[in-house]
Design a protein around this motif. Structure first.
Motif, PDB file in Angstrom:
ATOM      1  N   ALA A 141      38.502  38.804  24.897  1.00 20.87           N
ATOM      2  CA  ALA A 141      39.396  39.700  25.628  1.00 20.87           C
ATOM      3  C   ALA A 141      39.592  39.207  27.058  1.00 20.87           C
ATOM      4  CB  ALA A 141      38.843  41.117  25.624  1.00 20.87           C
ATOM      5  N   ASN A 142      38.521  38.708  27.653  1.00 17.79           N
ATOM      6  CA  ASN A 142      38.641  38.247  29.036  1.00 17.79           C
ATOM      7  C   ASN A 142      39.104  36.807  29.137  1.00 17.79           C
ATOM      8  OD1 ASN A 142      37.895  40.429  31.044  1.00 17.79           O
ATOM      9  ND2 ASN A 142      36.265  40.647  29.529  1.00 17.79           N
ATOM     10  N   PHE A 143      39.127  36.059  28.027  1.00 14.66           N
ATOM     11  CA  PHE A 143      39.882  34.812  28.018  1.00 14.66           C
ATOM     12  C   PHE A 143      41.357  35.135  28.228  1.00 14.66           C
ATOM     13  CE2 PHE A 143      36.900  32.013  25.219  1.00 14.66           C
ATOM     14  CZ  PHE A 143      36.048  31.885  26.302  1.00 14.66           C
ATOM     15  N   ILE A 144      41.816  36.169  27.516  1.00 13.07           N
ATOM     16  CA  ILE A 144      43.208  36.615  27.673  1.00 13.07           C
ATOM     17  C   ILE A 144      43.445  37.085  29.107  1.00 13.07           C
ATOM     18  CG2 ILE A 144      44.924  38.321  26.930  1.00 13.07           C
ATOM     19  CD1 ILE A 144      43.500  38.344  24.200  1.00 13.07           C
ATOM     20  N   LEU A 159      33.201  27.848  39.254  1.00 11.20           N
ATOM     21  CA  LEU A 159      31.956  28.464  38.791  1.00 11.20           C
ATOM     22  C   LEU A 159      32.231  29.699  37.950  1.00 11.20           C
ATOM     23  CD1 LEU A 159      28.837  28.747  38.873  1.00 11.20           C
ATOM     24  CD2 LEU A 159      29.134  30.073  40.987  1.00 11.20           C
ATOM     25  N   PHE A 160      33.107  30.568  38.415  1.00 12.38           N
ATOM     26  CA  PHE A 160      33.402  31.810  37.697  1.00 12.38           C
ATOM     27  C   PHE A 160      34.110  31.522  36.370  1.00 12.38           C
ATOM     28  CE2 PHE A 160      33.469  34.804  41.660  1.00 12.38           C
ATOM     29  CZ  PHE A 160      32.137  34.488  41.881  1.00 12.38           C
ATOM     30  N   VAL A 161      35.070  30.591  36.393  1.00  9.29           N
ATOM     31  CA  VAL A 161      35.798  30.258  35.168  1.00  9.29           C
ATOM     32  C   VAL A 161      34.854  29.630  34.145  1.00  9.29           C
ATOM     33  CG1 VAL A 161      37.583  28.769  34.179  1.00  9.29           C
ATOM     34  CG2 VAL A 161      38.046  30.055  36.280  1.00  9.29           C
ATOM     35  N   MET A 162      33.969  28.739  34.591  1.00 11.93           N
ATOM     36  CA  MET A 162      33.019  28.111  33.676  1.00 11.93           C
ATOM     37  C   MET A 162      32.058  29.146  33.085  1.00 11.93           C
ATOM     38  SD  MET A 162      31.947  25.569  32.044  1.00 11.93           S
ATOM     39  CE  MET A 162      32.991  24.318  32.788  1.00 11.93           C
ATOM     40  N   THR A 163      31.659  30.117  33.880  1.00 11.92           N
ATOM     41  CA  THR A 163      30.755  31.154  33.376  1.00 11.92           C
ATOM     42  C   THR A 163      31.461  32.031  32.345  1.00 11.92           C
ATOM     43  OG1 THR A 163      29.651  31.190  35.543  1.00 11.92           O
ATOM     44  CG2 THR A 163      29.179  32.997  34.041  1.00 11.92           C
ATOM     45  N   ILE A 164      32.730  32.342  32.582  1.00 11.57           N
ATOM     46  CA  ILE A 164      33.512  33.084  31.574  1.00 11.57           C
ATOM     47  C   ILE A 164      33.590  32.278  30.285  1.00 11.57           C
ATOM     48  CG2 ILE A 164      35.809  33.987  31.020  1.00 11.57           C
ATOM     49  CD1 ILE A 164      36.130  34.590  34.037  1.00 11.57           C
ATOM     50  N   PHE A 165      33.732  30.962  30.414  1.00 13.22           N
ATOM     51  CA  PHE A 165      33.745  30.073  29.248  1.00 13.22           C
ATOM     52  C   PHE A 165      32.427  30.187  28.477  1.00 13.22           C
ATOM     53  CE2 PHE A 165      32.765  25.958  27.322  1.00 13.22           C
ATOM     54  CZ  PHE A 165      33.923  25.671  26.625  1.00 13.22           C
ATOM     55  N   PHE A 205      43.816  24.298  26.056  1.00 17.42           N
ATOM     56  CA  PHE A 205      42.689  23.364  26.055  1.00 17.42           C
ATOM     57  C   PHE A 205      41.370  24.116  26.218  1.00 17.42           C
ATOM     58  CE2 PHE A 205      39.773  20.546  28.416  1.00 17.42           C
ATOM     59  CZ  PHE A 205      39.666  19.506  27.502  1.00 17.42           C
ATOM     60  N   PHE A 206      41.384  25.123  27.079  1.00 14.24           N
ATOM     61  CA  PHE A 206      40.209  25.973  27.325  1.00 14.24           C
ATOM     62  C   PHE A 206      39.747  26.613  26.015  1.00 14.24           C
ATOM     63  CE2 PHE A 206      38.142  29.883  28.790  1.00 14.24           C
ATOM     64  CZ  PHE A 206      37.392  29.444  29.872  1.00 14.24           C
ATOM     65  N   ILE A 207      40.689  27.178  25.261  1.00 17.84           N
ATOM     66  CA  ILE A 207      40.385  27.819  23.985  1.00 17.84           C
ATOM     67  C   ILE A 207      39.895  26.783  22.975  1.00 17.84           C
ATOM     68  CG2 ILE A 207      41.406  29.008  21.994  1.00 17.84           C
ATOM     69  CD1 ILE A 207      40.959  30.840  24.337  1.00 17.84           C
ATOM     70  N   TRP A 208      40.546  25.627  22.959  1.00 24.65           N
ATOM     71  CA  TRP A 208      40.202  24.596  21.994  1.00 24.65           C
ATOM     72  C   TRP A 208      38.775  24.076  22.219  1.00 24.65           C
ATOM     73  CZ3 TRP A 208      42.353  22.941  17.633  1.00 24.65           C
ATOM     74  CH2 TRP A 208      41.906  21.731  17.075  1.00 24.65           C
ATOM     75  N   MET A 209      38.377  23.978  23.482  1.00 29.79           N
ATOM     76  CA  MET A 209      37.064  23.430  23.811  1.00 29.79           C
ATOM     77  C   MET A 209      35.937  24.433  23.573  1.00 29.79           C
ATOM     78  SD  MET A 209      37.278  20.296  24.612  1.00 29.79           S
ATOM     79  CE  MET A 209      35.667  20.065  25.350  1.00 29.79           C
ATOM     80  N   ASN A 210      36.257  25.741  23.612  1.00 29.38           N
ATOM     81  CA  ASN A 210      35.216  26.741  23.390  1.00 29.38           C
ATOM     82  C   ASN A 210      34.986  26.899  21.885  1.00 29.38           C
ATOM     83  OD1 ASN A 210      34.371  29.765  22.870  1.00 29.38           O
ATOM     84  ND2 ASN A 210      33.770  29.272  24.965  1.00 29.38           N
ATOM     85  N   PRO A 211      33.783  26.629  21.381  1.00 22.65           N
ATOM     86  CA  PRO A 211      33.544  26.663  19.933  1.00 22.65           C
ATOM     87  C   PRO A 211      33.884  27.995  19.280  1.00 22.65           C
ATOM     88  CG  PRO A 211      31.718  25.604  21.071  1.00 22.65           C
ATOM     89  CD  PRO A 211      32.594  26.204  22.122  1.00 22.65           C
ATOM     90  N   ARG A 212      33.531  29.106  19.930  1.00 22.43           N
ATOM     91  CA  ARG A 212      33.782  30.421  19.328  1.00 22.43           C
ATOM     92  C   ARG A 212      35.275  30.725  19.279  1.00 22.43           C
ATOM     93  NH1 ARG A 212      28.985  34.496  21.482  1.00 22.43           N
ATOM     94  NH2 ARG A 212      27.280  33.431  20.401  1.00 22.43           N
ATOM     95  N   SER A 213      35.976  30.421  20.354  1.00 27.35           N
ATOM     96  CA  SER A 213      37.411  30.680  20.382  1.00 27.35           C
ATOM     97  C   SER A 213      38.142  29.767  19.406  1.00 27.35           C
ATOM     98  CB  SER A 213      37.957  30.472  21.800  1.00 27.35           C
ATOM     99  OG  SER A 213      37.347  31.374  22.694  1.00 27.35           O
TER     100      SER A 213
END
Length: 413
Positions: free
Chosen positions: A213-216, A201-207, A249-257
């Motif tokens: 900065a908090n992806f890093i 839940l927390f990781v998905m919300t950060i996504f 993969f997390f970065i690739w899937m996030n449109p902004r990142s």
């Protein structure tokens, strides 16, 4: 009532921890309530003898001194920087035992769950509209954008600042990273299934919040989790590589990142005077801050004059968007250097060094406390944390919590 009199200081702390991810006014009221209850219990508590707590009041005094010597007096520090006085006082009155700290961490996790629920409900409410008697779902802020296109252009109620309605995106995602650290390094706080669900839940919300900065910070947290694990070296290497692939993969899937990654590969994150978003605008702010520091590296400009000087550099260098939005340095170290000169910068260095030192000698919760200091350090690189209540309060809380670790929790030499 008897319980309130005997343990009021703890109830105040628990209330603050629960409300800090929620609206700022609620957390401010809770902080005042915590201080009041602590003062009422003053005679029954043993004071902590931690001279290191004075570092925050000394930092506060630099703003007070600059009020008199700066060409542009700045009076808002009296209110905005008050956390530098309140939290050292709270933790001087009572250091809090390991068990009490566990309860505080748990209440923070519960507060984050409620905060996420509020953001999701608000996003759903704003996305549902009645058109010609029919209920339609439209999450994009601008009607001429598609769902995913709106994430990048125009805004989407389920992403970024439109989703993070309780705090600025950088601070809400920082709070969530703190929650992730608690769940990772306090495995016995919740049952395994519940812990995994909360982590997801927390990781998905950060996504969804999409603060880079908090992806890093999130990636660093999971790498630390692997490195701190009591397993063979080859398993740690495999774990770090695996985390790297998941993060990619997390970065690739996030449109902004994904968009930012494309800009980096295209070399678009160099000085771009017309930049309007993300790291590109931060580069402009950092460039302006470094230019000013070169002129007055010792005494700085004072908090009042600093913004005027930054605006002047923005105008001189034709940095249109930072000038329009009156951006600060977007870096705690540069901002502190600008406002309080070399002395303020050295104070900030001392706070982080001593926090790392205090966290490293903890017997049971070393990994958690170290990860909290790392989270503050990463965010300090991309945000002037002392400019908002959301930043200064969590910074002061964590630093004072670490400075006053009970003696019995420390590892034997």
């Amino acid at each position: 009532m008897k319980q309130l009199k005997q343990h009021g200081y703890l109830y105040g702390a628990l209330l603050y921890c629960f409300l800090v991810p929620l609206p700022q006014k609620w957390a401010t009221i809770a902080l005042g309530f915590w201080l009041l209850l602590s003062l009422l219990n003053l005679k029954k508590l043993q004071h902590t003898k931690k001279g290191v707590l004075l570092l925050l009041p000394i930092l506060y005094s630099t703003y007070f001194l600059n009020f008199f010597i700066s060409e542009v007096p700045y009076v808002r520090f009296i209110e905005t920087k008050l956390s530098f006085l309140i939290f050292p006082a709270l933790f001087f009155i009572h250091a809090y035992t390991k068990q009490e700290r566990q309860r505080m961490f748990k209440m923070l996790v519960f507060g984050l769950i409620v905060a996420i629920a509020i953001c999701v409900i608000a996003a759903l409410y704003r996305s549902l509209n009645m058109v010609n008697g029919s209920l339609i779902f439209q999450a994009n802020v601008l009607p001429d954008r598609g769902f995913f296109e709106s994430i990048l252009y125009g805004g989407n109620y389920f992403f970024g600042r439109y989703f993070s309605i309780l705090h600025q995106t950088v601070y809400f995602s920082l709070y969530l990273c703190i929650g992730v650290a608690i769940l990772l390094f306090q495995p016995k706080m919740f049952q395994t299934k519940m812990r995994i669900l909360l982590l997801l839940l927390f990781v998905m919300t950060i996504f969804l919040i999409s603060n880079k900065a908090n992806f890093i910070a999130l990636a660093v947290l999971f790498v630390l989790y692997v490195l701190f694990a009591k397993v063979a070296l080859n398993k740690k290497v495999f774990g770090v590589v695996g985390m790297g692939l998941v993060f990619a993969f997390f970065i690739w899937m996030n449109p902004r990142s994904h968009e930012s990654l494309n800009k980096i590969t295209e070399g678009a994150l160099a000085i771009n005077k017309d930049a309007r978003f993300g790291f590109a605008t931060r580069i402009l702010s950092w460039d302006a801050a470094v230019t000013l520091i070169q002129n007055k590296p010792i005494v700085g400009y004072g908090p009042g004059e600093t913004q005027e000087q930054l605006n002047a550099v923005y105008q001189q260098k034709a940095y249109k968007f930072p000038l329009q939005e009156q951006y600060n340095a977007h870096n705690l170290w540069l901002q502190t250097w600008l406002e309080n000169g070399m002395f303020g910068l050295l104070l900030l260095c001392a706070i982080f060094v001593l926090a790392f030192k205090a966290a490293s000698v903890v017997k049971e919760n070393r990994n958690l406390y170290l990860s909290l200091v790392v989270l503050l350090l990463i965010n300090s690189m991309f945000e002037s944390m002392f400019h908002r209540f959301s930043g200064i309060t969590i910074f002061s809380f964590i630093v004072c919590l670490i400075f006053t670790i009970p003696q019995e929790d420390k590892a034997k030499a």
